[in-house]
Design a protein around this motif. Structure first.
Motif, PDB file in Angstrom:
ATOM      1  N   THR A 239       0.822  -0.733  -0.489  1.00  0.00           N
ATOM      2  CA  THR A 239       0.358   0.079  -0.039  1.00  0.00           C
ATOM      3  C   THR A 239       1.222   1.331  -0.017  1.00  0.00           C
ATOM      4  OG1 THR A 239      -1.751  -1.174   1.119  1.00  0.00           O
ATOM      5  CG2 THR A 239      -2.100   1.483   0.955  1.00  0.00           C
ATOM      6  N   VAL A 240       1.821   1.274   0.820  1.00  0.00           N
ATOM      7  CA  VAL A 240       2.465   2.467   1.186  1.00  0.00           C
ATOM      8  C   VAL A 240       4.003   2.615  -0.586  1.00  0.00           C
ATOM      9  CG1 VAL A 240       5.118   3.470   1.747  1.00  0.00           C
ATOM     10  CG2 VAL A 240       3.538   2.585   3.339  1.00  0.00           C
ATOM     11  N   ALA A 241       4.371   1.387  -1.444  1.00  0.00           N
ATOM     12  CA  ALA A 241       4.921   1.313  -2.230  1.00  0.00           C
ATOM     13  C   ALA A 241       4.518   1.746  -3.435  1.00  0.00           C
ATOM     14  CB  ALA A 241       5.214  -0.445  -3.097  1.00  0.00           C
ATOM     15  N   ALA A 242       2.697   1.595  -3.301  1.00  0.00           N
ATOM     16  CA  ALA A 242       1.443   2.137  -4.113  1.00  0.00           C
ATOM     17  C   ALA A 242       1.277   3.593  -4.113  1.00  0.00           C
ATOM     18  CB  ALA A 242       0.582   1.512  -4.100  1.00  0.00           C
ATOM     19  N   GLY A 243       2.055   3.973  -3.080  1.00  0.00           N
ATOM     20  CA  GLY A 243       1.738   5.414  -3.539  1.00  0.00           C
ATOM     21  C   GLY A 243       1.609   6.513  -2.012  1.00  0.00           C
ATOM     22  N   ASP A 244       0.841   5.424  -1.448  1.00  0.00           N
ATOM     23  CA  ASP A 244      -0.145   6.334   0.158  1.00  0.00           C
ATOM     24  C   ASP A 244       0.417   6.229   1.463  1.00  0.00           C
ATOM     25  OD1 ASP A 244      -1.970   6.836   2.159  1.00  0.00           O
ATOM     26  OD2 ASP A 244      -2.967   5.000   1.856  1.00  0.00           O
ATOM     27  N   PHE A 245       1.593   6.723   1.497  1.00  0.00           N
ATOM     28  CA  PHE A 245       2.775   7.438   2.187  1.00  0.00           C
ATOM     29  C   PHE A 245       2.472   7.726   3.640  1.00  0.00           C
ATOM     30  CE2 PHE A 245       5.028   8.421  -1.849  1.00  0.00           C
ATOM     31  CZ  PHE A 245       5.510   7.191  -1.485  1.00  0.00           C
ATOM     32  N   ALA A 273       8.450  12.515   5.737  1.00  0.00           N
ATOM     33  CA  ALA A 273       9.379  13.722   6.008  1.00  0.00           C
ATOM     34  C   ALA A 273       9.646  13.718   4.650  1.00  0.00           C
ATOM     35  CB  ALA A 273       9.674  13.088   7.135  1.00  0.00           C
ATOM     36  N   GLU A 274      10.670  13.286   3.751  1.00  0.00           N
ATOM     37  CA  GLU A 274      11.553  13.765   3.084  1.00  0.00           C
ATOM     38  C   GLU A 274      10.629  13.966   1.805  1.00  0.00           C
ATOM     39  OE1 GLU A 274      14.449  14.104   2.439  1.00  0.00           O
ATOM     40  OE2 GLU A 274      15.351  13.507   4.638  1.00  0.00           O
ATOM     41  N   LEU A 275       9.674  13.163   1.438  1.00  0.00           N
ATOM     42  CA  LEU A 275       8.587  13.286   0.177  1.00  0.00           C
ATOM     43  C   LEU A 275       8.313  14.507   0.367  1.00  0.00           C
ATOM     44  CD1 LEU A 275       7.506  12.806  -2.048  1.00  0.00           C
ATOM     45  CD2 LEU A 275       5.629  11.863  -1.097  1.00  0.00           C
TER      46      LEU A 275
END
Length: 519
Positions: A239-245, A273-275
């Motif tokens: 889920t995170v890798a798909a873009g939902d950080f 945070a970096e994003l």
């Protein structure tokens, strides 16, 4: 620095470490493996015992019971042969009838030795054998011996007929009892063997069932204890890798899996945070790019003004100074003419400097006409443009076959013209210029070199010569504004290549540059 919470999870920014209260996957696997090994070893030992017992019973049946029964039958057969031989000798007194008696006696001894060997440790077998031997010895001493040694065997045989019958019948009865006991032992051994085989089959079936159950338990335990938790962790990570950080990564199951989930969650939080920081930086860069675009537009406008409006007054200064000199030449002294020459030369040099700066600034900023450029044609145009200086200096210019490359024709023409012009300008006054342009194909690009036999460039100036306005000689020695090689470097780098000075070349200078191959 990091620490773990009460569930064994580390947190950034702390040095405190709380022991993990739950087992890790490694400990669970180690414990499960140990239990499985103990169980399997127990099953192997049980199976080995059953197999050994079955083998022992089978060996007893094959190696003792059956051979003992066969030996008992041979023992009886030997006694019957003795009785037949004695009875025939007693009736006929013919010596040949004693041969079966003596043969039977030898066979009896052999059978008895075998029975004693096979019956070792078996009280019943040895007791039966002792009774049979006692009765056989009594029959032999009372009947067989006297008849075999008598001079009137018929008379002795008639006198002891009844006693012989009674004694041999008792011997037969003892032999039958012995064989019955041996048969009973054989039947018992066979029954034990069947029981042992049945127990073996049931035991190995139970072992197989236990192994299957154990394998199933291992699969279920791994799924419930490890893979299900890994699947949940994988779902969160995907889920995170798909873009939902913003999606949190939670852990469950063994302590090390929860610790892994904690580390991934910390990494996700840091990446998020970096994003955010990158997005803010990107927005700032976009604003700066817009400002830079506006500034470039203003620079373009300034360049236009510099190329027209600034040069026009310089041309007027130069032309009116020259006009002033012609009209009032008879009224001017030598010093006045010298001042006018200084003014004209300064204006001309200012015009040249402005033109060179405009050419330098336009490289990479204006939309270039990218196409396939035949460098042979560029070379011919360069020689034509420099024909006057080449003829004046007596320069000899040679070249290798030049390829076609992708680039801007105008800029590549400026590159070749500046490099050849420099080689002609910085010639050694003691010899005629000799210039060679080489080209060779390397991995993925073309490497060119312009080498001459001029005054050369000292190695310590290898980087300085490519900096704008960096001159190694005065204007009185060599004309120019110190922009030529800086312009060459900018053109080469704009086309994706590199340019450098070969410090090992002597005499003269050798400039090496690369250009990508034409696709």
């Amino acid at each position: 620095m990091s620490s773990r919470d009460p569930d064994g999870i580390r947190h950034p920014g702390s040095t405190r470490a709380v022991p993990l209260p739950r087992w890790t996957t490694r400990r669970w696997v180690a414990a499960g493996t140990a239990v499985a090994l103990v169980l399997l070893i127990a099953l192997v030992l049980c199976g080995s015992w059953i197999f050994a017992r079955s083998t022992a019973i089978n060996n007893r049946l094959v190696d003792r019971s059956s051979p003992a029964l066969i030996a008992s039958v041979r023992y009886e057969s030997a006694l019957v042969d003795q009785e037949t031989g004695i009875r025939g000798f007693g009736m006929t007194a013919r010596p040949e009838f004693l041969a079966p008696y003596r043969t039977g006696l030898a066979r009896q001894e052999a059978a008895e030795r075998q029975l004693r060997k096979l019956g070792a440790g078996n009280t019943q077998t040895l007791r039966d054998l002792t009774e049979v031997r006692r009765l056989a010895d009594r029959w032999r001493s009372r009947i067989a011996g006297p008849i075999a040694t008598s001079e009137t065997p018929a008379l002795v045989a008639r006198e002891r007929t009844e006693e012989a019958k009674v004694l041999f019948d008792s011997l037969r009865t003892a032999m039958s009892t012995q064989q019955r006991h041996l048969e009973d032992q054989r039947v018992a051994a066979r029954a034990d063997l069947l029981d042992a085989r049945a127990l073996r089959n049931w035991t190995f079936a139970a072992i197989a069932l236990v192994i299957l159950t154990l394998a199933g338990s291992v699969v279920v335990a791994l799924r419930r204890g490890v893979t299900n938790h890994l699947d949940r962790l994988s779902d969160d990570v995907r889920t995170v890798a798909a873009g939902d950080f913003t999606h949190p990564v939670t852990g469950s199951g063994p302590a090390d899996l929860r610790l892994l989930a904690s580390d991934i969650e910390a990494m996700r939080a840091r990446l998020a945070a970096e994003l955010l920081h990158r997005e803010a930086a990107s927005a700032e860069l976009a604003a700066q790019a817009e400002e830079l675009s506006r500034s470039n537009a203003e620079l373009e406008q300034f360049a236009y003004v510099a190329s027209h409006d600034l040069q026009e007054p310089l041309r007027k200064v130069a032309s009116f100074c020259q006009l002033l000199e012609r009209r009032y030449s008879d009224q001017l002294d030598d010093r006045a003419r010298q001042y006018i020459d200084f003014a004209v030369d300064g204006a001309n040099r200012m015009q040249g400097l402005i033109s060179d700066l405009l050419a330098f600034s336009r490289v990479g900023r204006l939309l270039a006409d990218q196409s396939t450029v035949d460098l042979e044609d560029v070379y011919e145009r360069t020689l034509y443009a420099l024909s006057e200086s080449i003829e004046e200096s007596g320069a000899v210019i040679t070249h290798d076959p030049l390829p076609a490359v992708e680039g801007d024709r105008t800029q590549l023409g400026m590159l070749f013209q500046n490099l050849v012009a420099n080689a002609v300008k910085f010639r050694d006054p003691r010899r005629s210029p000799n210039i060679h342009i080489s080209a060779r194909r390397t991995d993925g690009e073309w490497e060119f070199a312009v080498e001459d036999n001029g005054i050369g460039i000292a190695p310590e100036f290898a980087e300085r010569v490519f900096v704008v306005f960096q001159r190694l000689h005065t204007r009185e020695q060599y004309s120019g504004n110190g922009i030529g090689l800086a312009l060459c470097k900018k053109i080469v780098e704009y086309h994706g290549g590199t340019i450098s000075l070969d410090p090992d070349h002597s005499p003269g200078a050798r400039l090496v540059f690369t250009l990508p191959k034409s696709s």
